[in-house]
Design an enzyme around this catalytic site. Structure first.
Site, mmCIF file in Angstrom:
data_model
loop_
_atom_site.group_PDB
_atom_site.id
_atom_site.type_symbol
_atom_site.label_atom_id
_atom_site.label_comp_id
_atom_site.label_asym_id
_atom_site.label_seq_id
_atom_site.Cartn_x
_atom_site.Cartn_y
_atom_site.Cartn_z
ATOM 1 C CG HIS A 64 -0.313 0.061 2.538
ATOM 2 N ND1 HIS A 64 0.447 -0.961 3.071
ATOM 3 C CD2 HIS A 64 -0.303 1.044 3.487
ATOM 4 C CE1 HIS A 64 0.880 -0.617 4.270
ATOM 5 N NE2 HIS A 64 0.452 0.599 4.539
ATOM 6 C CG HIS A 66 -0.176 4.390 4.780
ATOM 7 N ND1 HIS A 66 -0.941 3.535 5.540
ATOM 8 C CD2 HIS A 66 -0.982 5.449 4.465
ATOM 9 C CE1 HIS A 66 -2.156 4.046 5.695
ATOM 10 N NE2 HIS A 66 -2.198 5.201 5.055
ATOM 11 C CG ASP A 68 4.713 2.927 7.445
ATOM 12 O OD1 ASP A 68 3.864 3.136 6.557
ATOM 13 O OD2 ASP A 68 4.429 2.384 8.535
ATOM 14 C CG HIS A 69 4.170 -0.343 4.326
ATOM 15 N ND1 HIS A 69 4.254 -1.691 4.621
ATOM 16 C CD2 HIS A 69 3.722 0.256 5.458
ATOM 17 C CE1 HIS A 69 3.873 -1.888 5.869
ATOM 18 N NE2 HIS A 69 3.549 -0.730 6.400
ATOM 19 C CG HIS A 145 -4.048 -0.518 6.089
ATOM 20 N ND1 HIS A 145 -3.865 -0.582 7.468
ATOM 21 C CD2 HIS A 145 -3.094 0.350 5.638
ATOM 22 C CE1 HIS A 145 -2.863 0.192 7.823
ATOM 23 N NE2 HIS A 145 -2.372 0.779 6.728
#
Length: 256
Positions: A64, A66, A68-69, A145
């Protein structure tokens, strides 16, 4: 030739920002010479290069969007096109709907759109998407999510790994993980939210998902800032009788 095994190398698992010794979410999955960068969270591009050059990757898979990914896709773009790498062809990139435009919106600094597609051959994921990368078979499922997000099952002839991405417990993840050798599952939340939608696992949820799916082994990852890895493993183990580990950065697991 592949011997049917999978290697899972943890590049980082911190959330929602890198720690001094732990980048955000990112993993290298390899088998039979095929190498896939799974999630490109902040800081993961550095340790990735201990194992593989950017132009040696066979594919990138993003759960996804975001930061931090996915944030290190931005610096990977510059590395692929404007540095010391002679890229023969764009790297296949599997990501949620809108991945290419999201990258372009950030990277474009002039009236001309940045050539994101010169670095990445983007394929948008959908529920049930399948791809083959060398001996690796990737099956993606949509998960819960709050934004478009996916989990992935990566298989060879002799091994199977399921990565949850970020998600609340949901039937699609449990179905995807059925009978897998290893479930790499997030445990970001100390407890479920008192109000609003749940979008992450607690450690107990992680153990429940592993037990219900019949996973042989659980690796807890993406542990939140209000938990320690030891606490997360111990709490997950109250719901799952199989082996439970924590995805410590720099560790490589051989599966199969």
């Amino acid at each position: 030739m592949s011997d049917g095994r999978l290697d899972l190398t943890v590049l980082g698992c911190a959330t929602p920002y890198p720690a001094a010794d732990n980048p955000c979410s990112g993993y290298l999955v390899s088998s039979g010479g095929a190498r896939v960068w799974v999630d490109a969270g902040s800081g993961t591009l550095g340790p990735l290069q201990r194992y593989v050059r950017l132009d040696e990757l066979d594919a990138i898979w993003i759960s996804h969007l975001h930061a931090d990914h996915s944030a290190d896709l931005l610096t990977a773009y510059y590395g692929l096109l404007f540095a010391d790498i002679d890229l023969a062809s764009p790297i296949p990139l599997y990501g949620p709907p809108g991945t290419a435009d999201r990258l372009a919106h950030f990277l474009t600094n002039t009236p001309a759109r940045s050539p994101v597609e010169s670095a990445f051959a983007v394929t948008e994921l959908h529920d049930g998407h399948r791809a083959t990368v060398g001996p690796l078979r990737l099956t993606s499922r949509a998960v819960a999510h709050g934004i478009p997000a996916f989990a992935v099952r990566i298989e060879t002839a002799g091994a199977s790994l399921v990565y949850s991405g970020d998600t609340a417990p949901c039937p699609s993840l449990t179905e995807l993980a059925e009978g897998c050798d290893v479930l790499l599952c997030e445990a970001e939340s100390d407890r479920p939210p008192s109000e609003g939608e749940q979008v992450h696992h607690t450690p107990e949820d992680t153990g429940d998902t592993a037990r219900t799916s019949g996973a042989a082994r659980l690796i807890v990852t993406h542990v939140g800032r209000f938990l320690t890895p030891r606490q997360a493993v111990a709490r997950a183990a109250t719901r799952f009788d199989g082996p439970v580990d924590h995805a410590a950065p720099g560790v490589t697991y051989s599966i199969g």
